[in-house]
Design a protein around this motif. Structure first.
Motif, mmCIF file in Angstrom:
data_model
loop_
_atom_site.group_PDB
_atom_site.id
_atom_site.type_symbol
_atom_site.label_atom_id
_atom_site.label_comp_id
_atom_site.label_asym_id
_atom_site.label_seq_id
_atom_site.Cartn_x
_atom_site.Cartn_y
_atom_site.Cartn_z
ATOM 1 N N ALA A 81 0.829 -1.203 0.000
ATOM 2 C CA ALA A 81 0.000 0.000 0.000
ATOM 3 C C ALA A 81 0.862 1.251 0.000
ATOM 4 C CB ALA A 81 -0.921 -0.001 1.213
ATOM 5 N N LEU A 82 0.561 2.174 -0.919
ATOM 6 C CA LEU A 82 1.252 3.460 -1.066
ATOM 7 C C LEU A 82 2.747 3.302 -1.328
ATOM 8 C CD1 LEU A 82 -0.489 5.450 1.827
ATOM 9 C CD2 LEU A 82 -1.246 5.134 -0.543
ATOM 10 N N ASN A 83 3.158 2.112 -1.783
ATOM 11 C CA ASN A 83 4.588 1.855 -1.994
ATOM 12 C C ASN A 83 4.783 0.825 -3.105
ATOM 13 O OD1 ASN A 83 7.369 2.072 -1.440
ATOM 14 N ND2 ASN A 83 7.303 0.266 -0.123
ATOM 15 N N HIS A 84 4.012 0.925 -4.165
ATOM 16 C CA HIS A 84 4.102 -0.079 -5.217
ATOM 17 C C HIS A 84 5.271 0.220 -6.156
ATOM 18 C CE1 HIS A 84 2.923 -2.628 -8.641
ATOM 19 N NE2 HIS A 84 2.334 -3.366 -7.711
ATOM 20 N N GLN A 85 5.906 -0.853 -6.661
ATOM 21 C CA GLN A 85 7.108 -0.694 -7.483
ATOM 22 C C GLN A 85 6.846 -0.024 -8.825
ATOM 23 O OE1 GLN A 85 5.824 -3.629 -6.527
ATOM 24 N NE2 GLN A 85 5.671 -5.070 -8.258
ATOM 25 N N HIS A 86 5.592 0.048 -9.272
ATOM 26 C CA HIS A 86 5.297 0.674 -10.560
ATOM 27 C C HIS A 86 5.070 2.181 -10.443
ATOM 28 C CE1 HIS A 86 3.782 -3.325 -12.559
ATOM 29 N NE2 HIS A 86 5.061 -3.322 -12.265
ATOM 30 N N GLU A 87 5.087 2.719 -9.234
ATOM 31 C CA GLU A 87 4.780 4.129 -9.055
ATOM 32 C C GLU A 87 5.755 5.024 -9.827
ATOM 33 O OE1 GLU A 87 4.650 7.405 -5.437
ATOM 34 O OE2 GLU A 87 4.025 5.339 -5.022
ATOM 35 N N GLY A 88 7.037 4.651 -9.833
ATOM 36 C CA GLY A 88 8.044 5.479 -10.505
ATOM 37 C C GLY A 88 7.787 5.613 -11.989
ATOM 38 N N GLU A 89 7.472 4.516 -12.657
ATOM 39 C CA GLU A 89 7.249 4.601 -14.103
ATOM 40 C C GLU A 89 5.950 5.333 -14.419
ATOM 41 O OE1 GLU A 89 6.024 0.691 -16.088
ATOM 42 O OE2 GLU A 89 6.877 -0.047 -14.206
ATOM 43 N N ILE A 90 4.951 5.203 -13.542
ATOM 44 C CA ILE A 90 3.704 5.938 -13.759
ATOM 45 C C ILE A 90 3.961 7.437 -13.685
ATOM 46 C CG2 ILE A 90 1.390 6.398 -12.849
ATOM 47 C CD1 ILE A 90 1.450 3.479 -11.739
ATOM 48 N N LYS A 91 4.702 7.873 -12.671
ATOM 49 C CA LYS A 91 4.987 9.300 -12.527
ATOM 50 C C LYS A 91 5.823 9.818 -13.688
ATOM 51 C CE LYS A 91 4.574 9.795 -7.506
ATOM 52 N NZ LYS A 91 5.306 10.101 -6.232
ATOM 53 N N GLU A 92 6.788 9.035 -14.150
ATOM 54 C CA GLU A 92 7.592 9.469 -15.301
ATOM 55 C C GLU A 92 6.720 9.635 -16.543
ATOM 56 O OE1 GLU A 92 11.132 7.341 -16.266
ATOM 57 O OE2 GLU A 92 12.217 8.117 -14.529
ATOM 58 N N SER A 93 5.794 8.714 -16.742
ATOM 59 C CA SER A 93 4.916 8.813 -17.908
ATOM 60 C C SER A 93 4.018 10.048 -17.816
ATOM 61 C CB SER A 93 4.070 7.546 -18.032
ATOM 62 O OG SER A 93 4.879 6.426 -18.284
ATOM 63 N N ILE A 94 3.486 10.296 -16.629
ATOM 64 C CA ILE A 94 2.662 11.488 -16.442
ATOM 65 C C ILE A 94 3.484 12.747 -16.714
ATOM 66 C CG2 ILE A 94 1.473 12.895 -14.705
ATOM 67 C CD1 ILE A 94 0.518 10.253 -13.436
ATOM 68 N N ARG A 95 4.705 12.802 -16.187
ATOM 69 C CA ARG A 95 5.534 14.007 -16.344
ATOM 70 C C ARG A 95 6.008 14.206 -17.774
ATOM 71 N NH1 ARG A 95 8.367 12.431 -10.812
ATOM 72 N NH2 ARG A 95 6.984 13.543 -9.376
ATOM 73 N N SER A 96 5.989 13.150 -18.579
ATOM 74 C CA SER A 96 6.339 13.342 -19.985
ATOM 75 C C SER A 96 5.294 14.180 -20.709
ATOM 76 C CB SER A 96 6.498 11.981 -20.681
ATOM 77 O OG SER A 96 5.247 11.342 -20.883
ATOM 78 N N LEU A 97 4.080 14.274 -20.138
ATOM 79 C CA LEU A 97 3.007 15.090 -20.694
ATOM 80 C C LEU A 97 2.693 16.315 -19.846
ATOM 81 C CD1 LEU A 97 0.504 12.272 -21.772
ATOM 82 C CD2 LEU A 97 2.192 13.448 -23.191
ATOM 83 N N GLN A 98 2.886 16.196 -18.549
ATOM 84 C CA GLN A 98 2.631 17.307 -17.616
ATOM 85 C C GLN A 98 3.864 17.418 -16.724
ATOM 86 O OE1 GLN A 98 -1.227 17.316 -15.604
ATOM 87 N NE2 GLN A 98 -0.372 18.405 -13.850
ATOM 88 N N ASN A 99 4.842 18.204 -17.161
ATOM 89 C CA ASN A 99 6.168 18.135 -16.527
ATOM 90 C C ASN A 99 6.220 18.727 -15.132
ATOM 91 O OD1 ASN A 99 6.172 20.894 -17.058
ATOM 92 N ND2 ASN A 99 7.566 20.742 -18.795
#
Length: 327
Positions: free
Chosen positions: A192-210
């Protein structure tokens, strides 16, 4: 001549699905399926659903002279494999592990970098690269739920996500959490609140909303079924429901496998397919986005084949015209 395909790490669930897809693919030929633990044994001794479709044995060595290699090993093993087994510079590599997904890990050799393989995000980059890092299953489902909002700078508040996955998400090796007696008729939270995929999700979001720096609160759950991920995500937004639906339809207008439904969705619409289904509801100030995929297909092997098709210049949906296991 059809492109030749090699699979490394052939004993797991993702590899089994990959073999199933490729043996029925009209545009490629499987050259070998390598497994360190199963070498020399018939592939059907492990993947019994392929009896009558595959007559090959697991290879005991890797033939580097293929057009495409899929890496289906456990996380942390792909990089070491590539270091120990040099491949020709023109070999296309699709890694299903998380070894190369993050920007800090994407470097390969001679300045070459892996491209993050979510076609709805990096369609054109995938078409021109030889190196793809396949997204994680949770990441795929959550990113597809959120990226249209990021494209319009609409992720301005914290995001709350609950996601439930089937037992195949834990891999083929038996574990306490995948044991039938515990899993059947049961549900539980993990990481909970510590999943290993969080980093790639945030990177993908920031590629569109930096400038994205809001909290991404993910609660992953284990479900009492085998396949599929069902995500519910919500965040506050000023968009009206109609505006949000138009935004999502526009964002995915050219997507081969991602659909916005006008009705409420459910898991069986996507099981055994490479599809992602989405639906949206405005509830008070919150936009609720529901997203569902098959974790072994759009969340792993199906998306890997989709990426291969793009890399080879084949029809994007080749070998992936699958019907949902609806009933």
């Amino acid at each position: 001549m059809k492109p030749n395909i090699g699979i490394v790490g052939g004993g797991g669930y993702a590899a089994g699905e990959l073999i199933r897809l490729l043996v029925n693919h009209p545009g490629v030929t499987i050259e070998f399926v390598y497994s360190r633990s199963q070498g020399g044994k018939p592939i059907t001794s492990v993947h019994q659903d392929l009896v009558g479709k595959v007559e090959m044995d697991f290879a005991e060595s890797v033939n580097p002279e293929v057009d495409v290699i899929f890496l289906c090993m456990g996380h942390g093993n792909s990089r070491s494999f590539l270091e120990d087994n040099p491949l020709p510079d023109d070999t296309k590599i699709i890694d299903i592990s998380r070894d190369f997904r993050l920007s800090k890990d994407a470097e390969y050799k001679d300045g070459k970098r892996f491209v993050y393989g979510l076609p709805e995000l990096n369609h054109e980059k995938i078409k021109t690269t030889d190196l793809v890092a396949n997204p994680g299953c949770y990441a795929s489902a959550i990113e597809l739920a959120l990226l249209p909002l990021a494209s319009e700078q609409q992720l301005k508040q914290d995001i709350h996500v609950q996601a439930i996955t089937g037992s195949t998400g834990a891999g083929r090796k038996p574990s306490k959490s995948s044991h039938f007696s515990r899993r059947d008729g049961n549900i539980s939270i993990y990481k909970a609140l510590n999943h290993q995929h969080e980093g790639e999700i945030k990177e993908s979001i920031r590629s569109l909303q930096n400038d994205f720096d809001q909290k991404l609160n993910i609660i992953p759950m284990r479900g009492n079924y085998t396949r599929g991920i069902f995500v519910t995500a919500y965040t506050k937004t000023d968009l009206e429901e109609k505006q949000a639906i138009e935004l999502y339809n526009d964002f995915y207008s050219d997507a081969q496998f991602t659909y916005v439904s006008s009705d409420r969705i459910h898991l069986k619409q996507v099981v055994n397919t490479n599809r992602c289904m989405l639906d949206l509801q405005k509830l008070g100030d919150n936009l609720l986005i529901t997203s569902t995929i098959d974790n072994l297909l759009k969340g792993a092997s199906g998306q890997a084949v989709q990426n291969m098709n793009l890399m080879l210049g084949l029809c994007e949906d080749a070998g992936l015209q699958l019907k949902a296991s609806y009933f």
